[in-house]
Motif scaffolding. Structure first.
Motif, PDB file in Angstrom:
ATOM      1  N   MET A   1    -106.196   6.641 -47.522  1.00 24.52           N
ATOM      2  CA  MET A   1    -106.498   5.902 -48.443  1.00 24.52           C
ATOM      3  C   MET A   1    -107.994   5.435 -48.530  1.00 24.52           C
ATOM      4  SD  MET A   1    -105.266   4.377 -51.354  1.00 24.52           S
ATOM      5  CE  MET A   1    -106.341   3.307 -52.573  1.00 24.52           C
TER       6      MET A   1
ATOM      7  N   LEU B   1    -113.124   2.599 -64.465  1.00 22.75           N
ATOM      8  CA  LEU B   1    -111.931   1.874 -65.151  1.00 22.75           C
ATOM      9  C   LEU B   1    -112.578   1.476 -66.799  1.00 22.75           C
ATOM     10  CD1 LEU B   1    -111.596  -0.636 -62.093  1.00 22.75           C
ATOM     11  CD2 LEU B   1    -109.672   0.949 -62.957  1.00 22.75           C
TER      12      LEU B   1
ATOM     13  N   ALA C   1    -109.948   2.655 -69.733  1.00 16.53           N
ATOM     14  CA  ALA C   1    -109.419   1.790 -70.701  1.00 16.53           C
ATOM     15  C   ALA C   1    -110.095   2.290 -72.305  1.00 16.53           C
ATOM     16  CB  ALA C   1    -109.961   0.177 -70.629  1.00 16.53           C
TER      17      ALA C   1
ATOM     18  N   SER D   1    -107.871   4.930 -73.885  1.00 16.74           N
ATOM     19  CA  SER D   1    -106.740   4.430 -74.681  1.00 16.74           C
ATOM     20  C   SER D   1    -106.887   3.771 -75.994  1.00 16.74           C
ATOM     21  CB  SER D   1    -105.929   3.356 -73.762  1.00 16.74           C
ATOM     22  OG  SER D   1    -105.972   3.763 -72.611  1.00 16.74           O
TER      23      SER D   1
ATOM     24  N   ALA E   1    -110.487   8.057 -56.517  1.00 17.33           N
ATOM     25  CA  ALA E   1    -109.371   7.247 -56.237  1.00 17.33           C
ATOM     26  C   ALA E   1    -108.177   8.064 -56.303  1.00 17.33           C
ATOM     27  CB  ALA E   1    -109.061   6.004 -57.182  1.00 17.33           C
TER      28      ALA E   1
ATOM     29  N   GLY F   1    -104.903   7.204 -57.149  1.00 14.65           N
ATOM     30  CA  GLY F   1    -103.840   7.257 -58.059  1.00 14.65           C
ATOM     31  C   GLY F   1    -104.176   7.868 -59.534  1.00 14.65           C
TER      32      GLY F   1
ATOM     33  N   ARG G   1    -104.944  11.277 -59.640  1.00 11.70           N
ATOM     34  CA  ARG G   1    -104.121  12.423 -59.428  1.00 11.70           C
ATOM     35  C   ARG G   1    -104.889  13.436 -60.044  1.00 11.70           C
ATOM     36  NH1 ARG G   1    -103.186  12.346 -55.615  1.00 11.70           N
ATOM     37  NH2 ARG G   1    -101.491  13.894 -55.212  1.00 11.70           N
TER      38      ARG G   1
ATOM     39  N   LEU H   1    -102.024   0.987 -71.615  1.00 11.05           N
ATOM     40  CA  LEU H   1    -102.688   1.840 -70.960  1.00 11.05           C
ATOM     41  C   LEU H   1    -104.082   1.380 -70.706  1.00 11.05           C
ATOM     42  CD1 LEU H   1    -101.904   5.316 -72.365  1.00 11.05           C
ATOM     43  CD2 LEU H   1    -101.793   4.883 -69.898  1.00 11.05           C
ATOM     44  N   ALA H   2    -104.636   0.726 -71.874  1.00  8.03           N
ATOM     45  CA  ALA H   2    -106.004  -0.097 -71.794  1.00  8.03           C
ATOM     46  C   ALA H   2    -105.867  -1.204 -70.870  1.00  8.03           C
ATOM     47  CB  ALA H   2    -106.599  -0.221 -73.040  1.00  8.03           C
TER      48      ALA H   2
ATOM     49  N   SER I   1    -106.059  -0.558 -66.865  1.00  8.22           N
ATOM     50  CA  SER I   1    -107.553  -0.642 -66.372  1.00  8.22           C
ATOM     51  C   SER I   1    -108.335  -1.613 -66.053  1.00  8.22           C
ATOM     52  CB  SER I   1    -108.232   0.641 -67.220  1.00  8.22           C
ATOM     53  OG  SER I   1    -107.304   1.576 -67.601  1.00  8.22           O
TER      54      SER I   1
ATOM     55  N   MET J   1    -106.396  -3.368 -59.755  1.00  6.93           N
ATOM     56  CA  MET J   1    -106.340  -1.961 -60.259  1.00  6.93           C
ATOM     57  C   MET J   1    -105.251  -1.105 -59.776  1.00  6.93           C
ATOM     58  SD  MET J   1    -110.578  -1.850 -59.297  1.00  6.93           S
ATOM     59  CE  MET J   1    -110.130  -2.455 -57.600  1.00  6.93           C
TER      60      MET J   1
ATOM     61  N   GLY K   1    -103.771   1.190 -60.746  1.00  6.53           N
ATOM     62  CA  GLY K   1    -103.870   2.663 -61.144  1.00  6.53           C
ATOM     63  C   GLY K   1    -104.685   3.509 -60.378  1.00  6.53           C
ATOM     64  N   LEU K   2    -105.333   2.924 -59.427  1.00  8.63           N
ATOM     65  CA  LEU K   2    -106.097   3.460 -58.421  1.00  8.63           C
ATOM     66  C   LEU K   2    -105.288   3.996 -57.039  1.00  8.63           C
ATOM     67  CD1 LEU K   2    -109.715   1.888 -58.834  1.00  8.63           C
ATOM     68  CD2 LEU K   2    -108.643   3.937 -60.145  1.00  8.63           C
ATOM     69  N   TYR K   3    -104.140   3.509 -56.793  1.00  7.94           N
ATOM     70  CA  TYR K   3    -103.730   3.574 -55.448  1.00  7.94           C
ATOM     71  C   TYR K   3    -102.570   4.750 -55.514  1.00  7.94           C
ATOM     72  CZ  TYR K   3    -105.889  -0.728 -53.977  1.00  7.94           C
ATOM     73  OH  TYR K   3    -106.786  -1.706 -53.608  1.00  7.94           O
ATOM     74  N   TYR K   4    -102.564   5.293 -54.423  1.00  6.76           N
ATOM     75  CA  TYR K   4    -101.644   6.412 -54.135  1.00  6.76           C
ATOM     76  C   TYR K   4     -99.986   5.698 -54.650  1.00  6.76           C
ATOM     77  CZ  TYR K   4    -103.582  10.184 -51.600  1.00  6.76           C
ATOM     78  OH  TYR K   4    -104.340  11.258 -51.108  1.00  6.76           O
TER      79      TYR K   4
ATOM     80  N   LEU L   1     -99.086  11.972 -71.109  1.00  6.25           N
ATOM     81  CA  LEU L   1     -98.780  11.248 -70.149  1.00  6.25           C
ATOM     82  C   LEU L   1     -98.378  11.855 -68.690  1.00  6.25           C
ATOM     83  CD1 LEU L   1     -97.009   8.600 -72.141  1.00  6.25           C
ATOM     84  CD2 LEU L   1     -99.305   8.341 -71.597  1.00  6.25           C
ATOM     85  N   ARG L   2     -97.676  12.755 -69.000  1.00  4.41           N
ATOM     86  CA  ARG L   2     -96.967  13.652 -67.620  1.00  4.41           C
ATOM     87  C   ARG L   2     -96.287  12.941 -66.823  1.00  4.41           C
ATOM     88  NH1 ARG L   2     -96.226  17.150 -69.607  1.00  4.41           N
ATOM     89  NH2 ARG L   2     -96.220  18.616 -67.973  1.00  4.41           N
TER      90      ARG L   2
ATOM     91  N   THR M   1     -97.249  10.914 -58.435  1.00  6.26           N
ATOM     92  CA  THR M   1     -97.703  11.271 -59.967  1.00  6.26           C
ATOM     93  C   THR M   1     -98.634   9.987 -60.166  1.00  6.26           C
ATOM     94  OG1 THR M   1     -95.516  12.059 -60.438  1.00  6.26           O
ATOM     95  CG2 THR M   1     -96.534  10.838 -62.214  1.00  6.26           C
ATOM     96  N   ALA M   2     -99.545  10.364 -61.222  1.00  3.47           N
ATOM     97  CA  ALA M   2    -100.501   9.347 -61.878  1.00  3.47           C
ATOM     98  C   ALA M   2    -100.072   7.960 -61.946  1.00  3.47           C
ATOM     99  CB  ALA M   2    -101.401   9.876 -62.930  1.00  3.47           C
ATOM    100  N   CYS M   3    -100.498   7.030 -61.642  1.00  4.68           N
ATOM    101  CA  CYS M   3     -99.867   5.794 -61.712  1.00  4.68           C
ATOM    102  C   CYS M   3    -100.008   4.998 -62.839  1.00  4.68           C
ATOM    103  CB  CYS M   3    -100.624   4.659 -60.675  1.00  4.68           C
ATOM    104  SG  CYS M   3    -100.380   5.263 -58.878  1.00  4.68           S
ATOM    105  N   GLN M   4    -101.356   5.006 -63.693  1.00  6.15           N
ATOM    106  CA  GLN M   4    -101.380   4.284 -64.832  1.00  6.15           C
ATOM    107  C   GLN M   4    -100.250   4.804 -65.918  1.00  6.15           C
ATOM    108  OE1 GLN M   4    -105.041   5.164 -66.463  1.00  6.15           O
ATOM    109  NE2 GLN M   4    -105.246   3.310 -67.814  1.00  6.15           N
ATOM    110  N   PRO M   5    -100.323   5.794 -66.274  1.00  2.00           N
ATOM    111  CA  PRO M   5     -99.289   6.204 -67.116  1.00  2.00           C
ATOM    112  C   PRO M   5     -97.915   5.621 -66.972  1.00  2.00           C
ATOM    113  CG  PRO M   5    -100.584   8.125 -66.808  1.00  2.00           C
ATOM    114  CD  PRO M   5    -100.913   7.209 -65.590  1.00  2.00           C
TER     115      PRO M   5
END
Ligand SMILES: Cc1ncc(COP(=O)(O)O)c(C=O)c1O
Ligand SMILES: Cc1ncc(COP(=O)(O)O)c(C=O)c1O
Lengths: 476, 476
Positions: free
Chosen positions: A113, A125, A129, A132, A316, A318, A320, B128-129, B132, B137, B139-142, B319-320, B344-348
């Protein structure tokens, strides 16, 4: 970025480049203030930062001096893996590592990481945002199978830094480098085929070979110059190898950068034996030296190099978002990409394209590079101080991982179990080998900015290792 | 949503459910105004909307009446694919379809794109917004390899509607249903294995079999009841089939919902011959009837059904985010997921979990279901009106695709080429077959709300088909 930070970075890189030698006196505060047109207090702040990072030390009444050379752990010897293709094991240990959910009571030194807390990531970030909120909602549509065109343009531009002249049409966006690796391997190989790999080698790539039914042939690898070309040539003579898979720039787990001449020689070898090369460059942009090292792909004149990378380590994970430059295998890779995920999530792609286009990527990289370099020095110091004598360690030239070798008989799986009680985890060495070698090794992450808590965790690793070694000897 | 829209939806569903019969008189504007406590003009607007959708027709001085039954195209006959396992072709045509970048001058009737313009999706964009902007955060991590835990909880709850009682630990989040399909197939099969499929069948699944080296055995399929169990049983007796791959609820491309009794019978058959079932449920939540149909998975008592799905058709494909409920194959699927994209991407994922948890999913589905049902009626009318006589068409019970069959000798590849000049594209039938059958068929999307422009496009398809048929006959 603040003035003092910029100045510290400049001085730091002059020291790293050897312009000032260990023990040598540095320019006075006044002289630097005049030279750079900044206030005296800015220079003092810069020196204090360098002092915190162990790069300079003040002497009363005489000013600042370059810190004396630190004592470094000895290097591991060149690896000696089994010289035959093997089926890959170690999935259980990998699963244990990647399944671990972050726990506030566990300091995870094992995962790959990066530090995502840097203020230089803020614009990313913001872009996420903003996308969206856009009325045309571009994040909701199926992306083109090649990946977003704006992003591919930006990637093509970034790749110039590694010597690659490619166009957007030469790239396929993937869901992280993982997908780049698996699409590439499936594009080139059939189940049962033999793939030559550097050793130790990234566990994800190893497990991909396993999952796709390939055999791995681990090649002896030097901790400074990378995969042994001599051993590789012998292997190419002896076995019907289909693909050479390596991470030559800022290797995971060892951190070496393969010298340019050896990269070229490797390509020549691949051409002579007509095999493809999978070049994993996921850490390449995090080389401590600037400009960053060239890729093998940059010398590729017949399309046999498939370069795989991602923004997981530089920005980052996440998000992907990764990519592959598949050379002559473009059509096959597209098919593999299509069946693997159809397309990659849109919003992260668009945000990254924005981030790069607005000029935020290079400043972010600069900051991370110097943070990681300082993290490496700090981690090496800690290992020297807290680990059993005789411990060996890699000398990373980029990235944020240290490879540590304990005495031959040591078992880091046992170590990790003992460490869990103390709220610390490392990556065990055996997952970096197809055949479970490197049981006496471990990998630690130094991405985060050093804290007393992290030092405490590294000390725990060292002390627990010592304790286990002692009981081992007592039991003899 | 506005008042008149709600009222129109209510009346529309009463008509669909047969409460009012074709030709029957509907309640007066005044009566509805009193019953629902809305103004006269709101009722009039609602009736006008229903009129636009062809559900009601006004008669001067007598009020509104349910529109007379529409004339429907005849159904296609049960399919008769080759009764032997084949290697899969058609990649070029699929690539042509999925590679097409949206062009403002081309009306794309060929892709599997839902309508993402609905106001009921707004909260998703908001989430989604917001993610971010969160300080931690996330959405940034594995992500965890299983996928985000909050999302898996919500999916497990949604799956109750299809009769499935599963926990979050029984699910693996994937990068769209594509990844669910490829992980599933690789978890169950080896290259060279035979997979029985419904026919016609989703081209993505077909290409996945191709890319992974499996052979497809296409089973005759009825346009109303789905895969022929009799033919399947014969095939199971004759061939060493490893996996049955089907889309039994709101099938792509035909839109049928396999009756519950046949779903159970299929499971019994699979148990008897000890094969696994890949159940693709990506359109299941878009069945026009409520509650939605049960899945085969909901009857599965020995973990042999691997259910694959995603939010690509119900929410948005960009969004996948998909998932698989892999039953007894969980460990294998996890390995395949790990090597395919890592995570898989976190934020979605987080945004969708939010959207569902806040209660936005069901209202959105309700709206889309009725929009798509009206879209189907409209599209069937257009086909009746504008296509050559003798054209056959499916009767979708859910989703947003119509399958159209032209005379035996017709070639829709030629049709599509001719249509490109007119700024219209359809999906050619041959990609829905492993062996390039259904060349005389095509698939059209009716997700978007009907406009004169879309009607123009459908008319172009019909008229161009007629012209090509005429030149064909002229050439005889
Ligand atoms: C050498 C190497 N390649 C690839 C990857 C995977 O990268 P991504 O997270 O983009 O899939 C990693 C990450 O751990 C890595 O270390
Ligand atoms: C039956 C079926 N399964 C799976 C998919 C792929 O879904 P996703 O976009 O989630 O990968 C589709 C989309 O076209 C489909 O029609």
């Amino acid at each position: 970025m603040t003035l003092y930070f910029n100045l510290a970075e400049l001085l730091g890189s002059r020291i790293e480049q050897g312009l000032y030698r260990p023990g040598q006196r540095l320019p006075s505060v006044r002289a630097l203030s005049v030279e750079h047109g900044v206030s005296l207090s800015t220079v003092q702040q810069a020196y204090r930062l360098l002092e915190d990072n162990g790069l300079v030390s003040p002497r009363p009444k005489s000013g600042y001096f370059v810190a004396e050379d630190r004592q470094l752990p000895a290097l591991p010897a060149i690896s000696r893996p089994a010289q035959r293709p093997v089926d890959i094991s170690q999935w259980e240990q990998v699963l244990e590592l990647v399944r671990a959910t972050p726990r506030p009571d566990v300091i995870q030194l094992g995962r790959g990481m990066p530090d995502v807390d840097s203020p230089t990531l803020k614009p990313l970030l913001r872009s996420l945002a903003q996308i969206s909120r856009r009325m045309d909602m571009p994040g909701l549509y199926y992306d083109n199978i090649h990946g977003n065109a704006l992003l591919r343009e930006q990637i093509a531009r970034l790749m110039l830094d590694s010597g690659c002249r490619l166009g957007p049409a030469d790239l396929v966006v993937t869901t992280g480098c993982h997908e780049a690796l698996s699409c590439t391997i499936r594009a080139v190989c059939e189940p049962g085929d033999i793939v030559a790999v550097d050793s130790p080698s990234f566990h994800g790539a190893m497990q991909t070979l396993k999952g796709l039914g390939m055999k791995a042939l681990e090649i002896p690898t030097d901790p400074i110059t990378g995969i042994s070309l001599e051993a590789l040539e012998l292997a190419l003579e002896q076995w019907p190898i289909k693909l050479i898979q390596i991470t030559p720039s800022c290797n995971n787990p060892m951190g070496y950068i393969m010298p340019e001449a050896r990269k070229k020689a490797l390509l020549t070898l691949a051409q002579r034996y007509d095999v493809a090369i999978l070049e994993d460059d996921v850490y390449g942009d995090l080389a401590y030296t600037y400009p960053r090292p060239r890729t093998i792909k940059s010398f590729d004149d017949d399309g046999r190099v498939l370069l795989c990378s991602s923004f997981s380590k530089t920005l980052a994970p996440g998000l992907r978002v990764g990519w592959v430059a598949p050379g002559r295998y473009l059509e096959r890779v597209l098919h593999m990409k299509y069946i693997s995920t159809g397309s990659t999530a849109c919003q992260p792609q668009l945000a990254i394209a924005d981030f790069i286009a607005q000029g935020h990527y290079q400043p972010h990289l600069r900051r991370m590079r110097s943070q990681y370099q300082r993290g490496r020095d700090q981690m090496c110091d800690w290992v020297t101080r807290h680990f059993p004598s005789g411990t060996r360690a890699s000398r990373p030239q980029g990235g944020f991982m240290l490879w540590v070798e304990l005495p031959e008989s040591f078992d880091t799986l046992r170590l990790n179990r003992a460490l869990l009680e103390q709220g610390v985890q490392i990556a065990v060495g055996s997952i970096f080998s197809a055949s479970g070698k490197y049981r006496n090794c471990l990998r630690m992450n130094f991405a985060a900015r050093p804290t007393a808590q992290i030092e405490g965790a590294v000390r725990s690793v060292g002390e627990t290792a010592l304790r286990l070694l002692d009981t081992e000897h007592a039991g003899e």
